[in-house]
Motif scaffolding. Sequence first.
Motif, short mmCIF file in Angstrom:
data_model
loop_
_atom_site.label_atom_id
_atom_site.label_comp_id
_atom_site.label_asym_id
_atom_site.label_seq_id
_atom_site.Cartn_x
_atom_site.Cartn_y
_atom_site.Cartn_z
N PRO A 33 0.85 -1.33 -0.04
CA PRO A 33 -0.08 -0.05 -0.13
C PRO A 33 0.91 1.31 -0.07
O PRO A 33 0.41 2.35 -0.50
CB PRO A 33 -0.92 -0.11 1.26
CG PRO A 33 -0.88 -1.60 1.67
CD PRO A 33 0.36 -1.94 1.21
N PHE A 36 1.72 2.10 -3.67
CA PHE A 36 0.57 2.30 -4.20
C PHE A 36 0.21 3.81 -3.92
O PHE A 36 -0.33 4.52 -4.96
CB PHE A 36 -0.64 1.44 -4.17
CG PHE A 36 -0.72 0.19 -5.18
CD1 PHE A 36 -0.86 0.38 -6.22
CD2 PHE A 36 -0.36 -0.81 -4.38
CE1 PHE A 36 -0.84 -0.90 -7.10
CE2 PHE A 36 -0.22 -2.19 -5.30
CZ PHE A 36 -0.40 -2.12 -6.53
N LYS A 60 -7.45 5.32 -6.38
CA LYS A 60 -6.27 4.57 -5.93
C LYS A 60 -5.69 4.94 -4.69
O LYS A 60 -5.45 4.17 -3.76
CB LYS A 60 -5.14 4.64 -7.01
CG LYS A 60 -3.94 3.67 -6.72
CD LYS A 60 -2.78 3.53 -8.07
CE LYS A 60 -3.37 3.19 -9.28
NZ LYS A 60 -2.63 2.91 -10.46
N SER A 64 -5.72 2.37 -1.52
CA SER A 64 -4.12 2.30 -0.81
C SER A 64 -4.37 2.78 0.74
O SER A 64 -3.74 1.97 1.33
CB SER A 64 -3.30 3.03 -1.57
OG SER A 64 -2.93 2.81 -2.87
#
Length: 96
Positions: A33, A36, A60, A64
């Motif tokens: 995460p 990301f 996104k 994340s």
Amino acid sequence: MNYISMSDGGMPTHVGLIRDSISLVVVVSIILPLIFIVVAGIQWFLAGGDKSKLHVAKRKLKWSIIGFALAFTVYFIISLIGYYNNVELIRFPNIN
């Protein structure tokens, strides 16, 4: 990581393998995460006013952050289970 013998007088080999597997999954689920989040930030920066690209980057980033929070929650729960059962379920390598 010696899974063949118990020469160190420690826990059985299958328990060590399970502990190391849990540790690996927790570390990966915390690192991914973060990666990301950085990628989403870069996408947001490079969106340049394009609404669809900005929407993708925001989505996104949101997921994340949720994944990061979920990974820490799982780490906390696994730590509590290990603590109350007097078992070391997660062990991180010493970095000196």
